[in-house]
Write a protein that holds these residues in place. Structure first.
Motif, PDB file in Angstrom:
ATOM      1  N   GLU A  36      52.697   7.105  62.743  1.00  0.00           N
ATOM      2  CA  GLU A  36      53.280   8.353  63.304  1.00  0.00           C
ATOM      3  C   GLU A  36      55.209   8.667  62.866  1.00  0.00           C
ATOM      4  OE1 GLU A  36      54.470  11.510  67.272  1.00  0.00           O
ATOM      5  OE2 GLU A  36      53.456   8.958  67.863  1.00  0.00           O
ATOM      6  N   GLY A  37      55.355   9.285  62.561  1.00  0.00           N
ATOM      7  CA  GLY A  37      57.125   9.456  62.061  1.00  0.00           C
ATOM      8  C   GLY A  37      57.459   9.644  63.396  1.00  0.00           C
ATOM      9  N   VAL A  38      58.693   9.554  63.505  1.00  0.00           N
ATOM     10  CA  VAL A  38      59.328   9.712  65.354  1.00  0.00           C
ATOM     11  C   VAL A  38      60.583  10.116  64.644  1.00  0.00           C
ATOM     12  CG1 VAL A  38      60.501   8.422  66.834  1.00  0.00           C
ATOM     13  CG2 VAL A  38      58.405   7.604  66.606  1.00  0.00           C
ATOM     14  N   SER A  39      61.485   9.481  63.736  1.00  0.00           N
ATOM     15  CA  SER A  39      62.997  10.558  63.066  1.00  0.00           C
ATOM     16  C   SER A  39      63.506   9.478  61.921  1.00  0.00           C
ATOM     17  CB  SER A  39      63.675   9.711  64.376  1.00  0.00           C
ATOM     18  OG  SER A  39      65.298  10.602  63.624  1.00  0.00           O
ATOM     19  N   CYS A  40      63.837  10.171  61.510  1.00  0.00           N
ATOM     20  CA  CYS A  40      64.921  10.210  60.177  1.00  0.00           C
ATOM     21  C   CYS A  40      66.233  10.365  59.565  1.00  0.00           C
ATOM     22  CB  CYS A  40      63.766  10.575  59.023  1.00  0.00           C
ATOM     23  SG  CYS A  40      64.252  10.042  57.529  1.00  0.00           S
ATOM     24  N   ILE A  41      67.022   9.823  59.282  1.00  0.00           N
ATOM     25  CA  ILE A  41      68.685  10.245  59.137  1.00  0.00           C
ATOM     26  C   ILE A  41      68.881   9.704  57.202  1.00  0.00           C
ATOM     27  CG2 ILE A  41      69.356   7.586  59.757  1.00  0.00           C
ATOM     28  CD1 ILE A  41      71.886   8.934  60.852  1.00  0.00           C
ATOM     29  N   ASN A  42      69.257  10.653  56.737  1.00  0.00           N
ATOM     30  CA  ASN A  42      69.549  10.430  55.645  1.00  0.00           C
ATOM     31  C   ASN A  42      70.537   9.475  55.502  1.00  0.00           C
ATOM     32  OD1 ASN A  42      71.974  12.370  56.356  1.00  0.00           O
ATOM     33  ND2 ASN A  42      72.034  13.608  54.564  1.00  0.00           N
ATOM     34  N   SER A  43      70.681   9.382  54.115  1.00  0.00           N
ATOM     35  CA  SER A  43      71.924   8.138  53.725  1.00  0.00           C
ATOM     36  C   SER A  43      73.715   8.325  54.197  1.00  0.00           C
ATOM     37  CB  SER A  43      71.903   7.887  52.325  1.00  0.00           C
ATOM     38  OG  SER A  43      72.895   9.268  51.238  1.00  0.00           O
ATOM     39  N   SER A  44      73.983   9.779  53.923  1.00  0.00           N
ATOM     40  CA  SER A  44      75.569  10.002  54.782  1.00  0.00           C
ATOM     41  C   SER A  44      75.293   9.862  56.217  1.00  0.00           C
ATOM     42  CB  SER A  44      75.882  11.229  54.351  1.00  0.00           C
ATOM     43  OG  SER A  44      75.727  12.407  54.625  1.00  0.00           O
ATOM     44  N   GLY A  45      74.445  10.274  56.604  1.00  0.00           N
ATOM     45  CA  GLY A  45      74.144  10.256  58.393  1.00  0.00           C
ATOM     46  C   GLY A  45      74.612  11.929  58.801  1.00  0.00           C
ATOM     47  N   GLY A  46      74.436  13.071  57.684  1.00  0.00           N
ATOM     48  CA  GLY A  46      74.475  14.200  58.591  1.00  0.00           C
ATOM     49  C   GLY A  46      73.538  14.968  58.771  1.00  0.00           C
ATOM     50  N   SER A  47      72.152  14.257  58.117  1.00  0.00           N
ATOM     51  CA  SER A  47      70.962  14.705  58.254  1.00  0.00           C
ATOM     52  C   SER A  47      70.331  14.620  58.922  1.00  0.00           C
ATOM     53  CB  SER A  47      70.768  15.743  56.878  1.00  0.00           C
ATOM     54  OG  SER A  47      71.481  16.603  56.543  1.00  0.00           O
ATOM     55  N   THR A  48      69.522  14.875  60.198  1.00  0.00           N
ATOM     56  CA  THR A  48      68.515  13.464  61.213  1.00  0.00           C
ATOM     57  C   THR A  48      67.545  14.742  60.696  1.00  0.00           C
ATOM     58  OG1 THR A  48      69.318  14.785  63.423  1.00  0.00           O
ATOM     59  CG2 THR A  48      70.155  12.151  62.038  1.00  0.00           C
ATOM     60  N   PHE A  49      65.885  13.838  61.575  1.00  0.00           N
ATOM     61  CA  PHE A  49      64.856  14.929  61.616  1.00  0.00           C
ATOM     62  C   PHE A  49      64.033  14.073  62.809  1.00  0.00           C
ATOM     63  CE2 PHE A  49      65.343  17.171  57.402  1.00  0.00           C
ATOM     64  CZ  PHE A  49      66.291  16.250  57.095  1.00  0.00           C
ATOM     65  N   TYR A  50      63.332  15.056  63.634  1.00  0.00           N
ATOM     66  CA  TYR A  50      62.326  14.126  64.924  1.00  0.00           C
ATOM     67  C   TYR A  50      61.315  15.144  64.557  1.00  0.00           C
ATOM     68  CZ  TYR A  50      67.677  12.740  66.108  1.00  0.00           C
ATOM     69  OH  TYR A  50      68.743  12.665  66.475  1.00  0.00           O
ATOM     70  N   ALA A  51      60.300  13.956  65.248  1.00  0.00           N
ATOM     71  CA  ALA A  51      59.118  14.422  66.141  1.00  0.00           C
ATOM     72  C   ALA A  51      59.047  15.573  66.494  1.00  0.00           C
ATOM     73  CB  ALA A  51      58.198  13.435  65.862  1.00  0.00           C
TER      74      ALA A  51
ATOM     75  N   TRP B 206      64.567   6.685  49.389  1.00  0.00           N
ATOM     76  CA  TRP B 206      65.234   7.321  49.086  1.00  0.00           C
ATOM     77  C   TRP B 206      66.460   8.698  49.839  1.00  0.00           C
ATOM     78  CZ3 TRP B 206      68.315   3.975  46.195  1.00  0.00           C
ATOM     79  CH2 TRP B 206      67.903   3.269  45.283  1.00  0.00           C
ATOM     80  N   GLY B 207      65.045   9.373  50.764  1.00  0.00           N
ATOM     81  CA  GLY B 207      66.212  10.768  51.359  1.00  0.00           C
ATOM     82  C   GLY B 207      64.547  10.693  52.773  1.00  0.00           C
ATOM     83  N   CYS B 208      64.474  11.667  53.231  1.00  0.00           N
ATOM     84  CA  CYS B 208      64.070  12.117  54.546  1.00  0.00           C
ATOM     85  C   CYS B 208      63.016  13.608  53.696  1.00  0.00           C
ATOM     86  CB  CYS B 208      64.716  12.582  55.537  1.00  0.00           C
ATOM     87  SG  CYS B 208      65.744  10.880  56.177  1.00  0.00           S
ATOM     88  N   GLY B 209      63.366  13.947  52.439  1.00  0.00           N
ATOM     89  CA  GLY B 209      62.027  14.662  52.176  1.00  0.00           C
ATOM     90  C   GLY B 209      61.055  15.037  52.743  1.00  0.00           C
ATOM     91  N   TYR B 210      59.865  14.257  52.490  1.00  0.00           N
ATOM     92  CA  TYR B 210      58.180  13.875  52.315  1.00  0.00           C
ATOM     93  C   TYR B 210      58.352  12.966  53.915  1.00  0.00           C
ATOM     94  CZ  TYR B 210      58.148  14.284  48.565  1.00  0.00           C
ATOM     95  OH  TYR B 210      58.063  14.757  46.286  1.00  0.00           O
ATOM     96  N   PHE B 211      59.532  12.541  54.826  1.00  0.00           N
ATOM     97  CA  PHE B 211      59.092  12.466  56.443  1.00  0.00           C
ATOM     98  C   PHE B 211      58.292  13.683  57.050  1.00  0.00           C
ATOM     99  CE2 PHE B 211      60.171  10.408  60.312  1.00  0.00           C
ATOM    100  CZ  PHE B 211      60.425  11.485  61.522  1.00  0.00           C
ATOM    101  N   PRO B 212      57.934  13.792  57.820  1.00  0.00           N
ATOM    102  CA  PRO B 212      57.121  12.424  58.729  1.00  0.00           C
ATOM    103  C   PRO B 212      55.843  11.218  57.640  1.00  0.00           C
ATOM    104  CG  PRO B 212      55.946  14.414  59.765  1.00  0.00           C
ATOM    105  CD  PRO B 212      57.094  15.024  58.999  1.00  0.00           C
ATOM    106  N   LEU B 213      56.049  11.825  56.695  1.00  0.00           N
ATOM    107  CA  LEU B 213      55.022  11.254  55.292  1.00  0.00           C
ATOM    108  C   LEU B 213      55.769   9.944  55.896  1.00  0.00           C
ATOM    109  CD1 LEU B 213      54.193  13.303  53.228  1.00  0.00           C
ATOM    110  CD2 LEU B 213      52.220  12.446  55.232  1.00  0.00           C
ATOM    111  N   TRP B 214      55.159   8.620  55.461  1.00  0.00           N
ATOM    112  CA  TRP B 214      55.250   6.999  55.248  1.00  0.00           C
ATOM    113  C   TRP B 214      55.447   6.860  53.558  1.00  0.00           C
ATOM    114  CZ3 TRP B 214      51.973   3.781  53.830  1.00  0.00           C
ATOM    115  CH2 TRP B 214      50.428   3.980  54.512  1.00  0.00           C
TER     116      TRP B 214
END
Length: 123
Positions: free
Chosen positions: A46-61, A99-107
């Motif tokens: 299960e995808g829990v969280s993701c942060i992009n390379s700059s730290g400017g975007s975050t994603f959460y389940a 390379w990015g969080c674009g497909y998150f929460p897919l692993w």
């Protein structure tokens, strides 16, 4: 080759807090998005969280929004602060790089993985 080294985890009571860390070995994390995933026995990853390379975007389940916080510092480390932990949060937690969080929460887009760390939430 990039290797991800995890630390943190352990046993905590319901309502407690833990912080997981994910650091780089053999490379740097600053070009990568970092995701946190978890897998409980008998359940799918299960995808829990993701942060992009700059730290400017975050994603959460949805299941962790408002309780977990992902962050990264300039020392090549990404953190997952977990508050108000629930028993259903018991799982092995993995960090992974993409390379990015674009497909998150897919692993499937995450090509580099840590070895995992056990988090047990129990009284």
């Amino acid at each position: 080759q990039l290797q991800l080294v995890q630390s943190g985890g352990g046993l905590v009571q319901p309502g407690g807090s833990l912080r997981l860390s994910c650091a780089a070995s053999g490379g740097t994390l600053d070009l990568y998005a970092i995701g946190w995933f978890r897998q409980a026995p008998g359940k799918e990853r299960e995808g829990v969280s993701c942060i992009n390379s700059s730290g400017g975007s975050t994603f959460y389940a949805d299941s962790v929004k408002g309780r977990f916080t992902i962050s990264r510092d300039n020392a090549n480390t990404v953190y997952l602060q977990m508050n108000s932990l629930k028993p259903e949060g018991t799982a092995v937690y993995y960090c992974a790089a993409a390379w990015g969080c674009g497909y998150f929460p897919l692993w499937t887009d995450f090509g580099f993985w840590g070895r995992g760390t056990q988090v047990t939430v129990s009284s």
